[in-house]
Design an enzyme around this catalytic site. Structure first.
Site, PDB file in Angstrom:
ATOM      1  N   LYS A  79       0.821  -1.222   0.000  1.00  9.02           N
ATOM      2  CA  LYS A  79       0.000   0.000   0.000  1.00  9.02           C
ATOM      3  C   LYS A  79       0.848   1.262   0.000  1.00  9.02           C
ATOM      4  CE  LYS A  79      -2.255  -0.772   3.833  1.00  9.02           C
ATOM      5  NZ  LYS A  79      -1.680  -2.077   4.225  1.00  9.02           N
ATOM      6  N   ARG A  89      -9.350   1.762   9.104  1.00 14.60           N
ATOM      7  CA  ARG A  89      -9.106   0.326   9.221  1.00 14.60           C
ATOM      8  C   ARG A  89      -9.951  -0.337  10.287  1.00 14.60           C
ATOM      9  NH1 ARG A  89      -3.122   0.952   8.956  1.00 14.60           N
ATOM     10  NH2 ARG A  89      -2.241  -0.918   9.761  1.00 14.60           N
ATOM     11  N   ARG A 100      11.457  -6.544   4.446  1.00 14.63           N
ATOM     12  CA  ARG A 100      11.433  -5.127   4.814  1.00 14.63           C
ATOM     13  C   ARG A 100      12.034  -4.913   6.200  1.00 14.63           C
ATOM     14  NH1 ARG A 100       5.739  -2.062   4.639  1.00 14.63           N
ATOM     15  NH2 ARG A 100       5.450  -2.834   6.740  1.00 14.63           N
ATOM     16  N   ARG A 102      12.068  -1.812  10.598  1.00 10.65           N
ATOM     17  CA  ARG A 102      10.837  -1.421  11.292  1.00 10.65           C
ATOM     18  C   ARG A 102      10.591  -2.360  12.453  1.00 10.65           C
ATOM     19  NH1 ARG A 102       5.619   0.186   7.707  1.00 10.65           N
ATOM     20  NH2 ARG A 102       4.576  -0.805   9.459  1.00 10.65           N
ATOM     21  N   ARG A 123      -0.343  -8.706  13.221  1.00  7.94           N
ATOM     22  CA  ARG A 123      -0.927  -7.626  12.404  1.00  7.94           C
ATOM     23  C   ARG A 123      -1.880  -8.194  11.360  1.00  7.94           C
ATOM     24  NH1 ARG A 123       4.234  -4.991  10.357  1.00  7.94           N
ATOM     25  NH2 ARG A 123       2.924  -3.550   9.201  1.00  7.94           N
TER      26      ARG A 123
HETATM   27  P1  AMP Z   1       0.870   0.827   8.549  1.00 11.95           P
HETATM   28  O1  AMP Z   1       2.063   1.625   8.159  1.00 11.95           O
HETATM   29  O2  AMP Z   1      -0.372   1.235   7.843  1.00 11.95           O
HETATM   30  O3  AMP Z   1       1.125  -0.656   8.475  1.00 11.95           O
HETATM   31  O4  AMP Z   1       0.620   1.155  10.098  1.00 11.95           O
HETATM   32  C1  AMP Z   1       1.569   0.855  11.094  1.00 11.95           C
HETATM   33  C2  AMP Z   1       0.911   0.852  12.466  1.00 11.95           C
HETATM   34  O5  AMP Z   1       0.384   2.149  12.742  1.00 11.95           O
HETATM   35  C3  AMP Z   1      -0.263  -0.089  12.612  1.00 11.95           C
HETATM   36  O6  AMP Z   1       0.125  -1.416  12.927  1.00 11.95           O
HETATM   37  C4  AMP Z   1      -1.033   0.568  13.756  1.00 11.95           C
HETATM   38  O7  AMP Z   1      -0.400   0.312  14.996  1.00 11.95           O
HETATM   39  C5  AMP Z   1      -0.847   2.042  13.445  1.00 11.95           C
HETATM   40  N1  AMP Z   1      -1.935   2.538  12.563  1.00 11.95           N
HETATM   41  C6  AMP Z   1      -1.798   3.011  11.279  1.00 11.95           C
HETATM   42  N2  AMP Z   1      -2.986   3.397  10.788  1.00 11.95           N
HETATM   43  C7  AMP Z   1      -3.906   3.167  11.767  1.00 11.95           C
HETATM   44  C8  AMP Z   1      -5.312   3.347  11.863  1.00 11.95           C
HETATM   45  N3  AMP Z   1      -6.041   3.842  10.836  1.00 11.95           N
HETATM   46  N4  AMP Z   1      -5.917   3.001  13.021  1.00 11.95           N
HETATM   47  C9  AMP Z   1      -5.210   2.508  14.054  1.00 11.95           C
HETATM   48  N5  AMP Z   1      -3.892   2.286  14.024  1.00 11.95           N
HETATM   49  C10 AMP Z   1      -3.225   2.623  12.899  1.00 11.95           C
END
Ligand code: AMP
Length: 201
Positions: A14, A89, A128, A134, A145
């Site tokens: 994404k 989400r 990654r 990360r 996740r």
């Molecule tokens: P991502 O980069 O989208 O994989 O997000 C990394 C982490 O950020 C996720 O595992 C959540 O802990 C937090 N996060 C990102 N977007 C959201 C969201 N819309 N709602 C809640 N937590 C989020």
């Protein structure tokens, strides 16, 4: 037609596609994950509150997330359109976003689902983890996740599908192949996407 959402499991690509599409469509990519990560890095209060959830692979509470997205969506560059990556989400976040957009007589035009097999995703994310370091990309956290995605985010697919705004795109392939598939899906709905080269700069 320029309010888009990219949805899909962690590791589906994404973030990468959001950056490319945002350049091609000249709209901002808004990634809640990136916003949280930069807050963690800069040791802000929000970052301090979000970090434990992120490290565990859990969603950050809606109370912290919704406000942040609202604040971002009222910025000038988002008025003509945006590409959301990683928000909403949860079903509650959908409700929140719906209310916000409705208050401006707006709605999402298209939700692009990046479809990827969990095992492929796990392999990508462990790569990654090595490359970017990360802290939420270890295999145990990645598996969690994926569970969180299945439980809390997958229900959104049905919601957007029933609204007729969902398009599914196969996320397995090279970055260029996936971008081309998304561009085709947009073109099929009358949204033209300039070639990456002509959009650069
Ligand atoms: P991502 O980069 O989208 O994989 O997000 C990394 C982490 O950020 C996720 O595992 C959540 O802990 C937090 N996060 C990102 N977007 C959201 C969201 N819309 N709602 C809640 N937590 C989020």
């Amino acid at each position: 037609m320029s309010r888009f959402l990219l949805i899909g499991p962690p590791g589906a690509g994404k973030g990468t596609q959001a950056v490319l599409l945002s350049q091609m469509l000249s709209i901002p990519a808004i990634s809640t994950g990136d916003i949280f990560r930069s807050n963690v890095k800069n040791e802000t209060e929000l970052g301090r509150l979000a970090k434990a959830f992120m490290d565990a692979g859990d969603n950050v509470p809606d109370s912290l997330t919704n406000e942040l997205v609202r604040a971002r969506l009222v910025e000038d560059d988002s008025v003509a359109g945006f590409l959301l990556d990683g928000y909403p989400r949860t079903v509650d976040q959908v409700r929140e976003l719906d209310e916000f957009l409705a208050s401006r007589d707006e709605a999402l035009d298209l939700v692009i689902e990046l479809v990827a097999d969990p095992e492929v995703v796990i392999a990508r994310l462990s790569k990654r983890a090595t490359e970017q370091g990360r802290s939420d990309d270890t295999e145990a956290v990645v598996r969690h996740r994926l569970e969180v995605y299945a439980e809390q985010t997958e229900p959104l697919i049905d919601i957007y599908s029933s609204r007729g705004v969902l398009v599914k795109v196969d996320a397995i392939g090279t970055v260029e192949e996936v971008t081309a598939r998304i561009a085709d899906a947009l073109a099929a709905r009358g949204i033209s996407v300039p070639e990456p080269d002509s959009a650069a700069g």
